[in-house]
Design a protein around this motif. Structure first.
Motif, short mmCIF file in Angstrom:
data_model
loop_
_atom_site.label_atom_id
_atom_site.label_comp_id
_atom_site.label_asym_id
_atom_site.label_seq_id
_atom_site.Cartn_x
_atom_site.Cartn_y
_atom_site.Cartn_z
N SER A 77 0.79 -1.23 0.00
CA SER A 77 0.00 0.00 0.00
C SER A 77 0.82 1.27 0.00
O SER A 77 0.24 2.34 -0.12
CB SER A 77 -0.93 0.07 1.21
N GLY A 78 2.10 1.17 0.18
CA GLY A 78 2.87 2.41 0.23
C GLY A 78 4.35 2.14 0.40
O GLY A 78 4.82 1.05 0.08
N TYR A 79 5.04 3.12 0.93
CA TYR A 79 6.49 2.96 1.08
C TYR A 79 6.98 3.81 2.24
O TYR A 79 6.30 4.75 2.68
CB TYR A 79 7.20 3.36 -0.22
N TRP A 80 8.15 3.45 2.73
CA TRP A 80 8.78 4.20 3.81
C TRP A 80 9.71 5.24 3.21
O TRP A 80 10.62 4.90 2.46
CB TRP A 80 9.57 3.27 4.73
N LYS A 81 9.47 6.47 3.52
CA LYS A 81 10.29 7.55 2.97
C LYS A 81 11.22 8.06 4.06
O LYS A 81 10.77 8.37 5.17
CB LYS A 81 9.37 8.68 2.50
N ILE A 108 1.43 6.45 1.93
CA ILE A 108 0.53 5.59 1.17
C ILE A 108 0.58 6.02 -0.29
O ILE A 108 0.57 7.22 -0.58
CB ILE A 108 -0.91 5.68 1.73
N GLY A 109 0.63 5.03 -1.18
CA GLY A 109 0.72 5.34 -2.61
C GLY A 109 2.16 5.19 -3.08
O GLY A 109 2.99 4.55 -2.42
N SER A 112 5.06 9.34 -6.77
CA SER A 112 4.47 10.38 -7.63
C SER A 112 3.13 10.87 -7.07
O SER A 112 2.72 11.99 -7.33
CB SER A 112 4.28 9.82 -9.03
N ASN A 113 2.48 10.02 -6.34
CA ASN A 113 1.15 10.37 -5.85
C ASN A 113 0.96 9.72 -4.48
O ASN A 113 0.47 8.59 -4.39
CB ASN A 113 0.09 9.88 -6.85
N ASP A 114 1.37 10.42 -3.43
CA ASP A 114 1.34 9.75 -2.13
C ASP A 114 0.75 10.65 -1.04
O ASP A 114 0.63 11.86 -1.19
CB ASP A 114 2.73 9.29 -1.72
N VAL A 115 0.35 10.00 0.03
CA VAL A 115 -0.16 10.69 1.21
C VAL A 115 0.67 10.21 2.39
O VAL A 115 0.82 9.00 2.58
CB VAL A 115 -1.64 10.33 1.45
#
Lengths: 191, 426
Positions: A77-81, A108-109, A112-115
């Motif tokens: 569902s997303g990634y760790w930034k 989440i996301g 390019s397009n995350d929350v």
């Protein structure tokens, strides 16, 4: 968790950064026996932070697990930034760096397009230099495994009100007011 | 079982004793009162009268993990054989109760009470407040017995076997309490969460009391001077503290002025000036504390001038002015308190500067009449000529204050409430 340690009520797993690195990460890395062996190894499996319950060691609202150092931690569902800089962990006894701490926020996301979310990860690893040569000499079992890339992850959801955890050692707002009122008692009013 | 065997702690690394209030009362104190064996001697019995707070951390150490709080059992002794007051004096000071006891619930059932105490150095009534706080937990006598049946409901207390002792025993042992001792942290965290509540609750009491805006921070600085052993955790918060104070002031003054556009904008300009105040901890700045004090004067005067600007409406001259003055009064008491607590919880390197002033100035601190008393006409340009030069403010701070006092307090149209220390009474 921690029931297998036969500790009476009131004990919680609240390791310092140094303890996490020196006692848990270093000793596991060096294949030395250590106690208690309570932190599970989730390897590289990309769990969502909210899926850690039951898989990682949970204490309060924090989860602990072993993982590997990765370029990108991406889940379904997303990634760790990564945020901020790497922070050295100093030994309290001798002033030397015993580990490195990295901070991540779960988004989440895709990039390019995350929350962004309020899920935070602290990733602990051993320092890069010096330690690797030292630890390879001890790895007589399986030299092919690169243990120096093992990390400990601590994941938690940041809350605005720290309603559980350490707030027992803080005074409540009301107590603070009462305390400052005590000061007034000692100031005599001019008549 | 002993907590350490041959100097080796039985508590594994990474574990910290951090019991909930429920665990403290329903497991530990319950067992202590019932004279039952506790698996591990994590909570020692101490004689509170013989233990200074700064010795507690060594005495009540658990394991090797760093601790922020320490626990012990204590038997409450009566101060007088006939009375109900408890003797909590040590050789160096005494524990003084503050606030109101808090009821502790477990599964919405009342199980005990918590009393908050503060350690004062010295002897009452001249003790000096310290940062050491104690939470003293006691069981309710009735729930003591009744609750034994549902103890097993709570997951924390699975290991509790039923307390077999009779009610008679409990009454005999009712003096046992379990205590948690910790050092007060910077309360700014609480402020951040809810600055408005904090402000309003403080200003409630401030109306009824006249506090010197200079006396209280200075007292605290003196207090600091005696208190060299405090920790230095809060250094980086200083800037934030000042900013918060100004934010609160700014918000408050905007509220006051929200129907007067010109005053509002001028007040914003005025507050912007203070945002450039130097960091309290900045090592090169030896007189930053003085600056802070100076800013008190400045800000007060600015507020006065703002209040005066309000009065330009000729129709309701007196009423507007009075309400403004009253509102500002509460702001100032609040600010006093905020700065005082802030200074109290931080050891600044500039403490000596203020104390130095104090020592050489044998007169009691000049009462702080706002410099507005130099002007009876309400012409606020006067203040700006006095105030624009910051350096002058610092250098002549004390003489300025004295001048302010000696000039005739001719103004009587409602400014009096602004004078925090008033020798002619308010």
């Amino acid at each position: 968790m921690g029931d297998n340690n036969n500790l009476p009520p009131g004990f919680r797993f609240c390791p310092t950064d140094e303890e996490l690195v020196v006692h848990f990460l270093r000793r596991k890395d060096d294949l030395l026996p250590y106690h208690p062996d309570i932190i599970p190894d989730l390897d590289v499996y990309p769990y969502n932070p909210w899926d850690l319950q039951g898989k990682a060691l949970s204490e309060g609202n924090k989860w602990y697990y072993y993982s590997r150092k990765m370029q990108n931690r991406v889940s379904d569902s997303g990634y760790w930034k990564q945020m901020g800089m790497d922070e050295p962990i100093m030994s309290s006894s001798c002033r030397k760096i015993v580990g490195i701490k990295k901070y991540y926020v779960f988004h989440i996301g895709d990039p390019s397009n995350d929350v962004w979310t309020s899920w935070i990860m602290h990733e602990y690893r051993l320092p890069d230099s010096g330690s690797s040569s030292k630890s390879t000499s001890r790895k007589r079992g399986n030299p092919k495994l690169d243990y120096s890339k093992r990390v400990i992850c601590k994941v938690f959801e940041q809350r605005n009100d720290d309603d559980d955890g350490d707030n027992d050692t803080e005074l409540s707002c009301l107590d603070e007011v009462f305390l400052s009122m005590d000061d007034l008692d000692e100031i005599s009013l001019p008549n | 079982m002993n907590i350490s065997v041959n100097g080796q702690s039985r508590v594994p690394p990474g574990f910290r004793f951090h019991p909930t209030e429920e665990e403290l009362l329903q497991y530990y104190l319950q067992k202590k009162v019932a004279n039952e064996k506790i698996d591990l001697d994590v909570i020692l019995e101490v004689d509170l009268n013989k233990l200074e707070p700064w010795d507690i951390q060594e005495r009540c150490k658990i394991g090797s993990t760093p601790q922020n709080d320490w626990y012990f059992f204590s038997h409450k002794d009566k101060k007088y054989p006939t009375g109900t007051r408890t003797n909590r004096a040590t050789a160096a000071g005494f524990w003084k109760a503050t606030g109101r006891d808090k009821v502790i619930y477990s599964n919405s059932k009342r199980i005990g009470m918590r009393k908050t105490l503060v350690f004062y150095k010295g002897r009452a009534p001249h003790g000096q407040k310290s940062d050491w706080i104690m939470h003293e937990y006691r069981l309710d006598e009735i729930t003591n017995i009744n609750n034994n049946n549902n103890i097993n409901d709570t997951h924390h207390c699975m290991k509790v076997t039923s307390v077999r002792s009779s009610g008679g025993d409990l009454v005999q042992e009712e003096g046992w309490v379990v205590c948690r001792v910790f050092k007060k942290k910077n309360h700014l965290k609480t402020l951040e969460i809810n600055p408005i509540n904090k402000t309003s609750s403080i200003s409630l009491e401030s109306h009824s009391s006249s506090i010197s805006m200079l006396d209280s921070p200075c007292d605290h600085l003196h207090h600091l001077g005696h208190d060299r052993d405090r920790d230095h955790d809060h250094d980086h918060d200083d800037q934030g503290a000042l900013e918060q104070i100004f934010q609160i002031m700014g918000a408050k003054s905007q509220n006051n002025n929200n129907n007067n556009i010109t005053t509002k904008s001028s007040s914003q300009n005025q507050f912007e000036r203070y945002m450039k105040l130097p960091n309290l901890e900045s090592p090169n700045n030896n007189n930053s504390s003085t600056l802070l004090v100076a800013s008190y004067y400045q800000t007060e005067n600015d507020l006065v001038s703002m209040a005066k600007t309000e009065t330009t409406d000729p129709n309701n001259h007196d009423t507007v002015f009075n309400t403004e003055a009253a509102g500002l009064m509460s702001d100032w008491a609040t600010l006093d308190r905020l700065v005082a607590t802030h200074l109290n919880s931080t050891q600044t390197t500039t403490t000596d500067t203020i104390m130095h002033y104090h020592e050489h100035d044998h007169d009691p601190l000049p009462p702080l009449r706002s410099s507005s008393s130099t002007s009876s006409s309400g012409d606020h340009k006067i203040y700006h000529t006095t105030l624009d030069n910051e350096n002058e403010m610092i250098d002549h701070l004390w003489s300025f204050a004295t001048t302010a006092r000696t000039t005739s307090p001719s103004i009587s149209l409602g400014i009096d409430p602004l004078c925090h220390v008033s020798d002619n009474g308010i």
